[in-house]
Design an enzyme around this catalytic site. Structure first.
Site, mmCIF file in Angstrom:
data_model
loop_
_atom_site.group_PDB
_atom_site.id
_atom_site.type_symbol
_atom_site.label_atom_id
_atom_site.label_comp_id
_atom_site.label_asym_id
_atom_site.label_seq_id
_atom_site.Cartn_x
_atom_site.Cartn_y
_atom_site.Cartn_z
ATOM 1 N N ARG A 181 0.914 -0.823 -0.323
ATOM 2 C CA ARG A 181 -0.499 -0.327 0.253
ATOM 3 C C ARG A 181 0.787 1.440 -0.073
ATOM 4 N NH1 ARG A 181 -0.918 1.200 5.762
ATOM 5 N NH2 ARG A 181 0.193 -0.249 7.039
ATOM 6 N N THR A 182 0.393 2.339 -0.089
ATOM 7 C CA THR A 182 1.433 3.564 -0.473
ATOM 8 C C THR A 182 1.138 4.111 0.456
ATOM 9 O OG1 THR A 182 -0.319 4.527 -2.582
ATOM 10 C CG2 THR A 182 1.245 5.592 -1.072
ATOM 11 N N LEU A 183 2.793 3.973 1.084
ATOM 12 C CA LEU A 183 3.105 4.953 2.411
ATOM 13 C C LEU A 183 3.296 5.949 2.258
ATOM 14 C CD1 LEU A 183 4.703 1.691 3.892
ATOM 15 C CD2 LEU A 183 2.628 2.507 4.567
ATOM 16 N N ASP B 27 -5.237 2.289 1.662
ATOM 17 C CA ASP B 27 -4.377 2.157 1.006
ATOM 18 C C ASP B 27 -4.976 3.395 -0.665
ATOM 19 O OD1 ASP B 27 -3.629 -0.414 -2.680
ATOM 20 O OD2 ASP B 27 -2.565 1.505 -1.905
#
Lengths: 243, 264
Positions: free
Chosen positions: A19-21, A123
């Site tokens: 997922r986008t961090l 996400d």
């Protein structure tokens, strides 16, 4: 070559999802306003890589279908993915071939659903989107954030624009401004952002949407003034330090 | 009707190029009690006959609201009709939720037709035995569609389905040219007159028929029984002064067996 070489370091199990961090290449503010014939939107063409002003030709506004335009700030790759979703949506809408078409309101709500659903999955698409358009004489301007917060207004600003442009718009925006007045107002906001937002660059685009369709204008630069004595000669002039 | 060796499966063609199961399904529509629909530029009216099994039982519901801007009237297997109306409601609300906008009627009708078509091409399914009159409003105006068990759909100015619907159709064919510019009240009166034609002399009361209307400023809803009674009474009196011979309804709906009755 070992087929699994690249995969050595990764462990893919059900618990570890991608997922986008953090965002990587980001765009800064987008400003949109309603004016007499439709919507005007403006954004600079900068794609920052952290604190580096890396890319200077990024188009952050695009037309969507016949009636709308979208502008994005935040992660550029997520914006590109959103454009793919929207292209698919518009293609399917056109394939019905029945005289009905998705207007700005429908697209805004579709995007809200997409952003909110991603947020619920932890996400998110790391963008704040501005959606404007006009259909059957009805003007529409709205915004969706990466957590699904969405609303409509007569003028919208994202990122630094929230803090720097919004007060100007609140003071000076009027119903049914002419094209020239509206552009002047947008340029006034962009100038403040150019001076004060460190991720802004001096290469901006204006996009307009009217009943006739969308127009993305060629990029241009604003005139800035740095000829202050205190700035030119801080030691002798009249500056006690930089502030 | 007739039995032959090609009518067991919906996926079996006859040598003449007919799908008998689909045609039998359309027969089921003709056996149901009548439903009619008509529209003007701004309004669409649906009306149906309430048939009850016996005097003791209540009548079956034949008019369903799918959304504020769409409603349907059914004729045929009401159970199939209920299932389809649930599907329509689901589609409408899903679209509304995603786009905050009403689903265009034309698209809903196509989705419904495609769903019906699937049942004509799977060996383990049977066609839906119900015809639907879909009344709705969208950006492009007021619409009335008829969805067949065959998966076909057509747009109509006015239409009637179900038993003795030919009588209503005859009436509607005489009057339809005035519908586009009719007012709401005129449309409802025409609907009631058309329904009356299917009764073949039986008295038209508000308990025997249901009328629903949808318009730009009016969400789809069934008209109150009292209002219907008033309307019926108002033109009953007019009618007694005018000539009152009910046109001989065509009861021979079984004719036309030799030609594929895909279009009604």
């Amino acid at each position: 070559m070992n087929y699994f070489e690249g995969l050595e370091g990764t462990v893919s199990s059900e618990s570890d999802s991608q997922r986008t961090l953090t965002p990587y290449v980001t765009g800064t503010s987008v400003i949109g306003i309603k004016y007499k014939d439709g919507i005007l939107m403006t954004a600079d063409m900068g794609g920052s890589y952290g604190s580096t002003l890396r890319y200077k030709g990024v188009e952050r506004m695009k037309p969507v279908g016949k009636h709308s335009i979208i502008g994005a700030s935040g992660e550029i790759s997520d914006f590109q993915e959103i454009m793919r979703y929207l292209d698919e949506l518009i293609i399917h809408d056109n394939m019905w071939d029945d005289g009905n078409s998705l207007g700005p309101k429908e697209i805004h709500n579709y995007l809200t659903r997409v952003m909110y659903n991603r947020r619920n999955k932890f996400d998110p698409l790391w963008n704040t989107l501005v959606l404007g358009g006009i259909k059957n004489g009805q003007k529409y301007l709205g915004m969706v954030s990466s957590i699904g917060v969405h609303f409509e207004d007569d003028h919208i600003a994202t990122g630094f624009g929230n803090h720097l442009a919004r007060p100007i718009l609140r003071d000076e925006w009027k119903e049914d401004m002419s094209f020239e007045d509206a552009v002047k107002l947008l340029e006034k906001c962009m100038l403040v952002l150019l001076y004060r937002d460190r991720s802004a660059i001096n290469k901006l685009q204006i996009t307009k949407i009217t009943e006739e369709g969308a127009t993305v204008y060629q990029p241009y630069a604003l005139k800035t003034h740095w000829g202050f004595t205190a700035f030119k000669n801080p030691a002798n002039g009249g500056a006690e330090g930089s502030w | 009707m007739f039995r032959n060796q090609y009518d067991t499966d919906v996926t079996t063609w006859s040598p003449a190029g007919r799908l008998f199961q689909v045609e039998y399904a359309m027969e089921a529509v003709k056996q149901g009690s009548a439903a009619i629909g008509l529209r003007s530029k701004t309004h669409v009216v649906l009306a149906s006959i309430n048939k009850a099994n016996s005097e003791l039982s209540s009548h079956q519901k034949k008019i369903f609201k799918a959304d504020d801007h769409i409603g349907i009237a059914i004729a045929g297997l009401t159970a199939d009709g209920r299932v389809l109306s649930r599907y329509l409601r689901s589609e409408c609300i899903n679209y509304s939720f995603t786009y905050e906008s009403p689903l265009p009627v034309g698209r809903l009708v196509v989705q419904l037709a495609d769903k019906a078509q699937v049942c004509t091409q799977r060996s383990w399914k049977r066609p839906y035995g119900v015809g639907l009159l879909v009344a709705g409003l969208d950006e492009s105006g007021a619409h009335l569609y008829y969805n067949c068990p065959s998966g076909n759909y057509f747009e109509y100015q006015a239409f009637a389905i179900g038993s003795r619907s030919q009588a209503a159709k005859t009436y509607l064919e005489r009057k339809y040219e005035t519908f586009m510019s009719s007012s709401r009240e005129e449309l409802i009166k025409h609907a009631l007159f058309a329904i009356k034609e299917t009764l073949q002399g039986e008295k038209l009361t508000s308990s025997i028929c249901t009328v629903a209307v949808v318009a730009v400023d009016e969400p789809f809803h069934v008209i109150d029984q009292n209002a219907i009674t008033e309307l019926v009474e108002s033109f009953e009196i007019q009618e007694e002064t005018a000539e009152a011979t009910a046109p001989a309804g065509d009861m021979q709906e079984d004719q036309g067996q030799q030609i594929a009755p895909m279009d009604i």
